[in-house]
Design an enzyme around this catalytic site. Structure first.
Site, mmCIF file in Angstrom:
data_model
loop_
_atom_site.group_PDB
_atom_site.id
_atom_site.type_symbol
_atom_site.label_atom_id
_atom_site.label_comp_id
_atom_site.label_asym_id
_atom_site.label_seq_id
_atom_site.Cartn_x
_atom_site.Cartn_y
_atom_site.Cartn_z
ATOM 1 N N ALA A 80 0.855 -1.180 0.000
ATOM 2 C CA ALA A 80 0.000 0.000 0.000
ATOM 3 C C ALA A 80 0.901 1.244 0.000
ATOM 4 O O ALA A 80 1.908 1.271 -0.707
ATOM 5 C CB ALA A 80 -0.976 -0.023 1.163
ATOM 6 N N SER A 81 0.620 2.235 0.810
ATOM 7 C CA SER A 81 1.340 3.508 0.706
ATOM 8 C C SER A 81 2.789 3.466 1.175
ATOM 9 O O SER A 81 3.525 4.442 0.975
ATOM 10 C CB SER A 81 0.579 4.605 1.453
ATOM 11 O OG SER A 81 -0.559 4.994 0.718
#
Length: 353
Positions: A80-81
């Site tokens: 993800a981020s």
């Protein structure tokens, strides 16, 4: 025994232990992961690095509930981020090569962007002061096909407006990092996933790390994502936004992230001045920010910290680095929700204070 001799013996004992955790500390960390433990729940992998050595690694729960595969230290999670720190480093490598400038207008490289983004620079994309729209808000409700980084550009190109003029405010932007992936592709003239592999992952020994594209590559020890729902865990590994790469598409393990963490103490990728720039949030006239290039930078209990949280369909992750203590804590989970960032802080409480 005099105090000087006692102090010397304590130092020697600490050196002999190699920074290893005590049994009580290990049990305290295990207790933090009680909700991730067992054969019927999605899992978590954790690693703690201090002074260049892994002092704790463990995994809990399951990487794949359907096939009853347990999580391990080599299980590969969608970051993800946490991906953004790698996207930022890809840009920094091109700046180091002299092929890109931080203050270069983005429309020189992505001319499809609308006139409203005329003042937008590479630096604005890196530190989330771009003002570009969140692409998630532009996806039609009827969308079923996954959105790519290029699709994000098309969505933004169709709307000639921004939240605010570039460089004036902070607003976290996944769109900005999708655009950065496209910038890397156009400047390097190679696919973003290949650039990461050739310029970052392979040189650092991260041989199982990949910017994952469904149907084009495989993730051998892949964790599958889940979401809690009424006391059970529902598969939620993919969504329409799971195909973008620049903002969140990397899969890797806590074991492989050790190589990444240690490289950040050296000049193997970029020099110290570049790393200092990447971890210095900009000063804004009418707003505040803690974001550099791919990292939030703040203090925790008086210690400087680089950190990032990552959350996407089926996954929630955290990395926290304390460079002054040469300590890093990484928690990856294949479950939407949960508090891996808080768990990382509790581990820091046990080890650093």
């Amino acid at each position: 025994m005099n105090r000087v001799l006692l102090a010397l013996l304590l130092v020697l004992a600490a050196c002999a232990s190699g920074g290893r955790l005590t049994l009580d500390s290990r049990q305290d960390i295990d207790a933090l992961f009680a909700g991730y433990s067992g054969t019927r729940v999605p899992g978590a992998s954790v690693i703690v690095i201090r002074d260049g050595r892994v002092i704790y690694r463990h995994a809990y729960g399951m990487a794949d509930l359907e096939h009853r595969l347990p999580a391990t230290a080599t299980t590969e999670y969608r970051l993800a981020s946490l991906t953004k720190q790698f996207t930022a480093m890809a840009v920094m490598l091109l700046v180091r090569d002299g092929r890109l400038r931080y203050d270069q207008p983005v429309r020189e490289l992505l001319p499809e962007l609308p006139p409203a983004t005329a003042g937008l620079t590479i630096r604005n994309l890196l530190n989330h002061t771009s003002g570009v729209f969140d692409y998630e808000a532009l996806i039609p409700d009827t969308q079923t096909v996954q959105v790519s980084d290029l699709d994000v550009l098309h969505l933004l190109a169709a709307r000639d407006s921004v939240y605010f003029p570039a460089g004036t405010k902070y607003r976290y932007s996944n769109s900005g990092y999708c655009l950065l992936a496209l910038v890397v592709e156009r400047v390097s003239r190679m696919p973003f996933a290949r650039f990461l592999r050739e310029r970052l992952f392979t040189p650092l020994g991260m041989t199982h790390t990949v910017a994952h594209e469904e149907g084009r590559d495989t993730v051998p020890e892949r964790a599958y994502g889940y979401t809690p729902d009424s006391g059970r865990f529902v598969p939620s590994d993919q969504s329409v936004t799971s195909a973008t790469l620049g903002d969140g598409g990397i899969y890797t393990s806590v074991e492989e992230l050790v190589h990444w963490d240690q490289a950040l103490y050296t000049e193997r990728l970029v020099d110290r001045a570049a790393l200092a720039l990447a971890t210095t949030p900009p000063v804004l006239a009418h707003d505040s920010t803690e974001y550099g290039f791919g990292w939030f930078v703040d203090t925790y209990r008086g210690l400087r910290r680089w950190r990032h949280h990552g959350e996407t369909s089926g996954f929630t992750n955290a990395i926290q680095r304390y460079p002054e203590r040469r300590t890093t804590i990484i928690v990856l989970t294949n479950r939407y929700g949960g508090e891996p960032g808080t768990i990382a802080e509790r581990i820091a409480d046990l080890l650093l204070f």
